[in-house]
Design an enzyme around this catalytic site. Structure first.
Site, PDB file in Angstrom:
ATOM      1  N   ASP A  34      26.070  85.086  13.332  1.00 40.87           N
ATOM      2  CA  ASP A  34      25.572  83.769  12.932  1.00 40.87           C
ATOM      3  C   ASP A  34      26.699  82.835  12.565  1.00 40.87           C
ATOM      4  OD1 ASP A  34      22.709  84.117  10.746  1.00 40.87           O
ATOM      5  OD2 ASP A  34      22.899  84.281  12.904  1.00 40.87           O
ATOM      6  N   LYS A  56      23.408  79.760  14.126  1.00 43.55           N
ATOM      7  CA  LYS A  56      22.369  78.895  13.589  1.00 43.55           C
ATOM      8  C   LYS A  56      22.713  78.585  12.157  1.00 43.55           C
ATOM      9  CE  LYS A  56      18.690  82.050  12.191  1.00 43.55           C
ATOM     10  NZ  LYS A  56      17.345  82.490  12.477  1.00 43.55           N
ATOM     11  N   MET A 170      18.504  75.951   2.047  1.00 43.41           N
ATOM     12  CA  MET A 170      18.161  75.077   3.177  1.00 43.41           C
ATOM     13  C   MET A 170      17.511  73.777   2.728  1.00 43.41           C
ATOM     14  SD  MET A 170      16.548  77.978   5.703  1.00 43.41           S
ATOM     15  CE  MET A 170      15.467  78.659   4.471  1.00 43.41           C
TER      16      MET A 170
HETATM   17  N1  SAH Z   1      20.236  85.084   4.306  1.00 42.70           N
HETATM   18  C1  SAH Z   1      21.038  84.082   3.633  1.00 42.70           C
HETATM   19  C2  SAH Z   1      20.323  82.768   3.522  1.00 42.70           C
HETATM   20  C3  SAH Z   1      19.952  82.153   4.848  1.00 42.70           C
HETATM   21  S1  SAH Z   1      19.237  80.562   4.671  1.00 42.70           S
HETATM   22  C4  SAH Z   1      21.453  84.621   2.262  1.00 42.70           C
HETATM   23  O1  SAH Z   1      20.920  85.625   1.799  1.00 42.70           O
HETATM   24  O2  SAH Z   1      22.354  84.034   1.666  1.00 42.70           O
HETATM   25  C5  SAH Z   1      20.660  79.539   4.788  1.00 42.70           C
HETATM   26  C6  SAH Z   1      20.875  78.797   3.490  1.00 42.70           C
HETATM   27  O3  SAH Z   1      21.568  79.624   2.544  1.00 42.70           O
HETATM   28  C7  SAH Z   1      21.739  77.575   3.605  1.00 42.70           C
HETATM   29  O4  SAH Z   1      20.991  76.472   4.040  1.00 42.70           O
HETATM   30  C8  SAH Z   1      22.204  77.378   2.179  1.00 42.70           C
HETATM   31  O5  SAH Z   1      21.194  76.797   1.379  1.00 42.70           O
HETATM   32  C9  SAH Z   1      22.367  78.815   1.723  1.00 42.70           C
HETATM   33  N2  SAH Z   1      23.759  79.279   1.831  1.00 42.70           N
HETATM   34  C10 SAH Z   1      24.221  80.284   2.589  1.00 42.70           C
HETATM   35  N3  SAH Z   1      25.547  80.457   2.409  1.00 42.70           N
HETATM   36  C11 SAH Z   1      25.921  79.543   1.488  1.00 42.70           C
HETATM   37  C12 SAH Z   1      27.164  79.198   0.872  1.00 42.70           C
HETATM   38  N4  SAH Z   1      28.281  79.873   1.154  1.00 42.70           N
HETATM   39  N5  SAH Z   1      27.182  78.185  -0.030  1.00 42.70           N
HETATM   40  C13 SAH Z   1      26.068  77.509  -0.329  1.00 42.70           C
HETATM   41  N6  SAH Z   1      24.865  77.776   0.222  1.00 42.70           N
HETATM   42  C14 SAH Z   1      24.790  78.780   1.110  1.00 42.70           C
END
Ligand code: SAH
Length: 245
Positions: A34, A56, A170
């Site tokens: 990803d 994505k 998100m």
């Molecule tokens: N599976 C992932 C989340 C996927 S949804 C998890 O467990 O972290 C994707 C969202 O995660 C992004 O839109 C953002 O809101 C958040 N996100 C993921 N990585 C991030 C980061 N390094 N800093 C801030 N927000 C993050």
């Protein structure tokens, strides 16, 4: 026929990868990854490992989920060890469940490898504990994104009257609406909010404000970003440690 490792890559900082995830990455014949997974992880792969990008970010899919499922499946027919590397944890808005079901229906073996989710780790790097004794006893992780083509909100706003910490993933593009909704259901306009961008990476940036002013303050922050709403945000004053002042 191979086996698929549906693997959490952690939130960004490569050292937050689990030992187990690192092992399967090193053994992988192909890694399907990803945009949210730290690309430095790929440097750990063995010579000859193939890389397939199904990038994505947020809801802006480059490949629709159905196609990603099929890519994983096709690779499992060709390779012994298939790693599907996903940002954070595969089950936290990661669609890992859908990928697992698709594979099960086609008789492909799989394992899930949990990852450190951004929902907890990113606030932690910003010095914001998702729970804190005497401040809040629970937290929720909520999608800030709503499906298109829906007339009404799928998010049960009425449930958010309580004082749990709310972590929106998100949601940056809907920050204004989210804050407005929370004020509408009765939260004070001066209720604390933080937006954390690129958490756990050297580019991490945190902006702190209130339901009323965070939208203006956080304008222009790059994604990925998450939103933390709750009194715990104030603890950052004492617990901030990662970002340079
Ligand atoms: N599976 C992932 C989340 C996927 S949804 C998890 O467990 O972290 C994707 C969202 O995660 C992004 O839109 C953002 O809101 C958040 N996100 C993921 N990585 C991030 C980061 N390094 N800093 C801030 N927000 C993050």
């Amino acid at each position: 026929m191979g086996k698929v490792y549906l693997t959490g890559a952690g939130p960004g900082d490569i050292e937050l990868l689990t030992v187990k995830a690192l092992r399967v990455v090193r053994e992988a014949d192909v890694i399907i990854y990803d945009r949210l997974a730290n690309p430095d992880i790929l440097k750990e792969a063995k010579d000859g490992c193939e890389f397939v990008y199904v990038g994505k970010e947020d809801s802006h899919h480059i490949l629709p989920q159905e196609e990603i499922n099929e890519v994983i499946y096709q690779n499992a027919l060709k390779h012994e060890n298939v790693v599907r590397l996903k940002g954070g944890d595969p089950f936290v808005f990661g669609r890992g469940g859908e990928e697992g079901i698709y594979l099960r229906e086609r008789g492909i073996r799989f394992e899930f490898i949990p990852g450190i989710t951004s929902a907890i780790a990113v606030p932690e790097y910003a010095g914001i504990p998702v729970t804190h004794r005497g401040v809040t006893v629970s937290f929720r992780v909520v999608t800030g994104h709503e499906s298109r083509n829906k007339d009404h909100s799928q998010i049960p706003w009425e449930n958010y009257r309580t004082d749990d910490t709310i972590i929106f993933l998100m949601g940056l593009h809907r920050l204004k609406v989210i804050c407005k909704k929370l004020i509408e259901i009765g939260k004070p306009a001066e209720y604390p909010v933080a937006v954390i961008s690129k958490g756990t990476t050297p580019d991490e940036q945190t902006v702190v404000g209130t339901l009323e002013n965070i939208y203006e303050k956080a304008k222009g922050l790059p994604t990925p970003a998450l939103i933390v709403v709750g009194e715990v945000v104030k603890l950052r004053e004492q617990l901030s440690w990662f970002e340079k002042a």
